[in-house]
Design a protein around this motif. Structure first.
Motif, PDB file in Angstrom:
ATOM      1  N   PRO A 187      -6.596   4.756  -4.514  1.00 30.41           N
ATOM      2  CA  PRO A 187      -6.702   3.490  -5.256  1.00 30.41           C
ATOM      3  C   PRO A 187      -8.029   2.770  -5.064  1.00 30.41           C
ATOM      4  O   PRO A 187      -8.391   1.924  -5.886  1.00 30.41           O
ATOM      5  N   GLU A 188      -8.790   3.102  -4.014  1.00 31.99           N
ATOM      6  CA  GLU A 188     -10.103   2.487  -3.861  1.00 31.99           C
ATOM      7  C   GLU A 188     -11.080   2.999  -4.913  1.00 31.99           C
ATOM      8  O   GLU A 188     -12.054   2.318  -5.236  1.00 31.99           O
ATOM      9  N   PHE A 189     -10.834   4.201  -5.458  1.00 35.44           N
ATOM     10  CA  PHE A 189     -11.653   4.698  -6.566  1.00 35.44           C
ATOM     11  C   PHE A 189     -11.273   3.975  -7.854  1.00 35.44           C
ATOM     12  O   PHE A 189     -12.119   3.400  -8.538  1.00 35.44           O
ATOM     13  N   THR A 190      -9.999   4.032  -8.196  1.00 37.98           N
ATOM     14  CA  THR A 190      -9.551   3.442  -9.459  1.00 37.98           C
ATOM     15  C   THR A 190      -9.674   1.928  -9.451  1.00 37.98           C
ATOM     16  O   THR A 190      -9.928   1.316 -10.497  1.00 37.98           O
ATOM     17  N   GLY A 191      -9.514   1.318  -8.276  1.00 40.58           N
ATOM     18  CA  GLY A 191      -9.647  -0.140  -8.185  1.00 40.58           C
ATOM     19  C   GLY A 191     -11.064  -0.620  -8.421  1.00 40.58           C
ATOM     20  O   GLY A 191     -11.298  -1.824  -8.577  1.00 40.58           O
ATOM     21  N   ARG A 192     -12.014   0.327  -8.468  1.00 31.92           N
ATOM     22  CA  ARG A 192     -13.414  -0.033  -8.709  1.00 31.92           C
ATOM     23  C   ARG A 192     -13.918   0.448 -10.072  1.00 31.92           C
ATOM     24  O   ARG A 192     -14.683  -0.268 -10.721  1.00 31.92           O
ATOM     25  N   ILE A 193     -13.514   1.637 -10.491  1.00 33.85           N
ATOM     26  CA  ILE A 193     -14.159   2.210 -11.677  1.00 33.85           C
ATOM     27  C   ILE A 193     -13.210   2.530 -12.825  1.00 33.85           C
ATOM     28  O   ILE A 193     -13.652   3.014 -13.866  1.00 33.85           O
ATOM     29  N   CYS A 194     -11.932   2.273 -12.665  1.00 37.68           N
ATOM     30  CA  CYS A 194     -11.010   2.511 -13.777  1.00 37.68           C
ATOM     31  C   CYS A 194     -11.157   1.399 -14.812  1.00 37.68           C
ATOM     32  O   CYS A 194     -11.269   0.222 -14.453  1.00 37.68           O
ATOM     33  N   PRO A 195     -11.136   1.714 -16.105  1.00 39.14           N
ATOM     34  CA  PRO A 195     -11.212   0.660 -17.130  1.00 39.14           C
ATOM     35  C   PRO A 195      -9.920  -0.129 -17.299  1.00 39.14           C
ATOM     36  O   PRO A 195      -9.849  -1.042 -18.110  1.00 39.14           O
ATOM     37  N   ILE A 231       0.830  -1.203   0.000  1.00 39.43           N
ATOM     38  CA  ILE A 231       0.000   0.000   0.000  1.00 39.43           C
ATOM     39  C   ILE A 231       0.864   1.251   0.000  1.00 39.43           C
ATOM     40  O   ILE A 231       0.497   2.274  -0.583  1.00 39.43           O
ATOM     41  N   ASP A 232       2.044   1.183   0.591  1.00 33.90           N
ATOM     42  CA  ASP A 232       2.949   2.342   0.538  1.00 33.90           C
ATOM     43  C   ASP A 232       3.385   2.621  -0.899  1.00 33.90           C
ATOM     44  O   ASP A 232       3.428   3.780  -1.329  1.00 33.90           O
ATOM     45  N   VAL A 233       3.696   1.564  -1.645  1.00 35.01           N
ATOM     46  CA  VAL A 233       4.074   1.725  -3.046  1.00 35.01           C
ATOM     47  C   VAL A 233       2.895   2.260  -3.857  1.00 35.01           C
ATOM     48  O   VAL A 233       3.038   3.172  -4.675  1.00 35.01           O
ATOM     49  N   ALA A 252      -5.662  -2.427   3.347  1.00 39.57           N
ATOM     50  CA  ALA A 252      -5.056  -1.310   4.073  1.00 39.57           C
ATOM     51  C   ALA A 252      -6.074  -0.595   4.959  1.00 39.57           C
ATOM     52  O   ALA A 252      -5.785  -0.255   6.117  1.00 39.57           O
ATOM     53  N   TRP A 253      -7.282  -0.369   4.434  1.00 43.65           N
ATOM     54  CA  TRP A 253      -8.328   0.242   5.267  1.00 43.65           C
ATOM     55  C   TRP A 253      -8.710  -0.682   6.415  1.00 43.65           C
ATOM     56  O   TRP A 253      -8.900  -0.235   7.557  1.00 43.65           O
ATOM     57  N   GLN A 254      -8.801  -1.958   6.126  1.00 36.78           N
ATOM     58  CA  GLN A 254      -9.183  -2.938   7.151  1.00 36.78           C
ATOM     59  C   GLN A 254      -8.161  -2.973   8.291  1.00 36.78           C
ATOM     60  O   GLN A 254      -8.526  -3.082   9.464  1.00 36.78           O
TER      61      GLN A 254
END
Length: 488
Positions: A90-98, A80-82, A127-129
Motif C-alpha cells: 500500500p505504500e506504492f499505491t498510496g503514492r502513485i495510484c490514480p 493495516i491488517d485489513v 504501520a512502518w513507523q
C-alpha cells in the motif's frame, strides 16, 4: 460505519504540497502526509454504502469501508491488517495510484470523494513507523521452486505470496537493482525508492531470493533500453531448474514516431530519459546522461509518462517545457450522472503541470528539424477530430524551437524475446496470451509457465500489476500443490 453524519459535517481534506519553487530544487517526495486527526476526519466521511462501489473500483478490491471505520476508531493496527489482506504494497499505491476507488466513491456522485488514497498512505506509513510490518516466513516449506521473471510490482506481489505459501522463490531482474519500472520508470519525486528497498529486505527474510543483472532472452536491436545485465539465462535453464515460471515483466516496448528527422540527435524515448535521472539520484556518475538543462524541451504524449518527463525536465533546469497531445483537450470536469462510478474522461492536471510549462492539445508532429545531425526544431500542425477521424487544420503549420524531444506515447508490449524464447503464444497486441479464468488462470500455452501484469494485459497501473501478481500466485500455487489457500 465511521460516523453516520460524517459525510454531511466534514469536507474532503486534500493533500497539500511543498511549494513548487522549493520542490523543484530536489528529487524527493513533496506531498505533505495527512496528520492522524485529519485522516480520522477524512475517514468519518465514509458512508459505508450498502453497495461499496469503491471496492469494485479498486483493482485489488481493498476493503475500504472497513479500514475507514478502523481509522476513525483510531485502531491503526487492525487497519493495516485489513489493508494488507488485499494489497501487499500500500505504500506504492498510496503514492502513485490514480485512485479509481475515489472515482467510484458514492459520495463522489454529487460531492467530493472520500480521500481514500491519502488514508491508505497514512495507514501504511504509521504501520512502518510502529514496526508492524514484519517478515512472515512460512511455517512449512513445500520444496517446490518457482522462478519469477521481473521484479516490478506484479513480480514482487507474486513472489511474496508464493514465498508465504512455502515455495522457494527466485526473482530475476535484468537491471542492477530490484523494482523494475517501479524503480526506473517512476521519478523519485513521486515515490522515493527506499520504499522498495525495505520491502525487498522483508521479502528476503521471508525466503525470496533476488538475482539482479540477469536477462531472460535477448534484447531487441534498434531500441535503447536501460538493462544493465551481466548474465543471460535461457528459458530451457529456467524450466529445468524450477517447477514453475511466472513471467511478470513490464510493457517496455515504446511507441515510436516515424516522421522525417527521427534519427536526429536530441530525439529520445521517455524511458531513455527517466531511468537515467533515477540512477543519477542513487550514485550513477551521469556519464552520457540525457539532460534538459538549458534546453527547449518538447514532450510528445499527454499521459503520466509525459507528465513525469515534464517534472524531471523542470528539475534539471530546462529553458522551456511544452507537452503535446494528439487528442483534443478533454472537458475540465466530467458529467457525473453519466460517468460515475467509472473512471471519468476529463482534464487531469498533475503536480508537474502545476510546476510550469505549457500544454497543447490536438497537435500532430510532421517533422523533426535539425542541423549537422542535431535537433533544432519541430514542425507541427493542428488537427481536428470528427467522427473519429483526424484531419489537419489548413494553415496551422508551425515550426517550434526544440533541443530535446521526449517521446512518451505509451508502450505496446514486452521488450525483447522473453516470450519467444519460451515459445509462448501472443495476443493481438503482442502480449502473452493467458486467460484469467478460474480453470486456466494466468497459464500460458507452455505447461508450467504463467504470465501476469503488463506482460499479460499490456501497459497498465501499478495497482493492476499487484492484483495480477497476487492472482497469478494463487494459480501457480494451485498448479504446484493441486489446491491453494492463497486469496484471489
Amino acid at each position: 460505519m465511521a460516523k453516520v453524519t460524517g459525510f454531511l459535517e466534514y469536507e474532503r481534506v486534500k493533500d497539500t504540497y511543498q511549494p513548487a519553487e522549493a520542490r523543484l530544487r530536489h528529487y524527493r517526495e513533496f506531498v505533505n502526509p495527512l496528520q492522524e486527526q485529519d485522516a480520522k476526519q477524512q475517514a468519518a466521511r465514509c458512508m459505508d454504502c450498502g453497495i461499496p462501489f469503491c471496492n469494485n473500483g479498486c483493482p485489488v478490491n481493498n476493503i475500504i469501508p472497513d479500514f475507514n471505520d478502523l481509522v476513525y476508531q483510531q485502531d491503526w493496527k487492525s487497519a493495516i491488517d485489513v489493508l494488507h489482506s488485499t494489497n501487499n504494497f500500500p505504500e506504492f499505491t498510496g503514492r502513485i495510484c490514480p485512485a479509481p476507488c475515489e472515482a467510484a466513491c458514492t459520495l463522489n456522485f454529487n460531492s467530493e470523494a472520500v480521500g481514500i488514497k491519502s488514508i491508505e498512505r497514512t495507514i501504511i506509513d504509521r504501520a512502518w513507523q510502529e514496526g508492524w510490518v514484519r517478515p512472515q516466513p512460512p511455517e512449512v516449506r513445500t520444496g517446490r521452486r518457482v522462478a519469477v521473471v521481473g521484479s516490478g510490482p506484479s513480480g514482487l506481489a507474486a513472489a511474496q505470496q508464493l514465498a508465504r505459501a512455502g515455495h522457494d522463490v527466485t526473482v530475476f531482474e535484468k537491471n542492477e537493482r530490484v523494482g523494475g519500472l517501479l524503480r526506473y520508470g517512476i521519478p523519485d519525486f513521486k515515490m522515493e525508492k527506499h520504499h522498495i528497498d525495505r520491502r525487498v529486505e522483508q521479502m528476503t527474510q521471508e525466503g525470496v531470493t533476488f538475482r539482479t543483472g540477469v536477462l531472460v532472452g535477448d534484447l531487441p536491436t534498434g531500441i535503447k533500453v536501460t538493462s544493465h545485465h551481466q548474465e543471460t539465462i535461457s528459458a530451457e535453464q529456467l524450466r529445468a531448474e524450477f517447477d514453475a515460471v511466472l513471467l511478470a515483466g513490464g510493457a517496455e516496448h515504446p511507441r515510436d514516431l516515424p516522421v522525417p528527422g527521427r534519427e536526429l540527435d536530441g530525439v529520445h524515448f521517455a524511458m531513455e530519459f527517466l531511468p537515467q535521472q533515477n540512477r543519477a539520484n542513487h550514485g550513477w556518475n551521469g556519464d552520457g546522461q540525457i539532460l534538459a538543462t538549458g534546453k527547449n524541451v518538447i514532450v510528445i504524449g499527454g499521459g503520466d509518462t509525459g507528465s513525469d518527463c515534464m517534472g524531471t525536465s523542470h528539475r534539471q533546469g530546462a529553458r522551456s517545457v511544452t507537452q503535446f497531445e494528439l487528442m483534443p483537450m478533454p472537458p475540465e470536469s466530467e458529467y457525473k450522472p453519466l460517468s460515475w462510478p467509472y473512471w471519468p474522461y476529463r482534464l487531469r492536471t498533475s503536480s508537474s503541470h502545476e510546476e510550469g510549462g505549457e500544454r497543447q492539445f490536438a497537435v500532430a508532429t510532421r517533422e523533426f528539424v535539425g542541423e549537422n545531425g542535431k535537433l533544432t526544431g519541430i514542425r507541427t500542425v493542428k488537427v481536428q477530430w470528427e467522427g473519429g477521424k483526424m484531419t489537419e487544420v489548413e494553415g496551422s503549420e508551425e515550426l517550434l524551437p526544440a533541443d530535446l524531444v521526449l517521446l512518451a506515447m505509451g508502450f505496446m508490449s514486452p521488450l525483447g524475446s522473453v516470450l519467444e524464447t519460451f515459445g509462448i503464444e501472443k495476443d493481438g497486441r503482442g502480449n502473452a496470451r493467458a486467460s484469467t479464468d478460474d480453470e486456466t488462470g494466468y497459464a500460458t500455452n507452455v505447461p508450467g509457465v504463467f504470465a501476469a501484469g503488463d506482460m499479460r494485459r499490456g501497459q497498465s497501473l501499478v495497482v493492476w500489476a499487484i492484483r495480477e501478481g497476487r492472482q497469478a500466485a494463487r494459480e501457480v500455487d494451485r498448479f504446484l500443490m493441486g489446491q491453494t489457500l492463497l486469496p484471489r
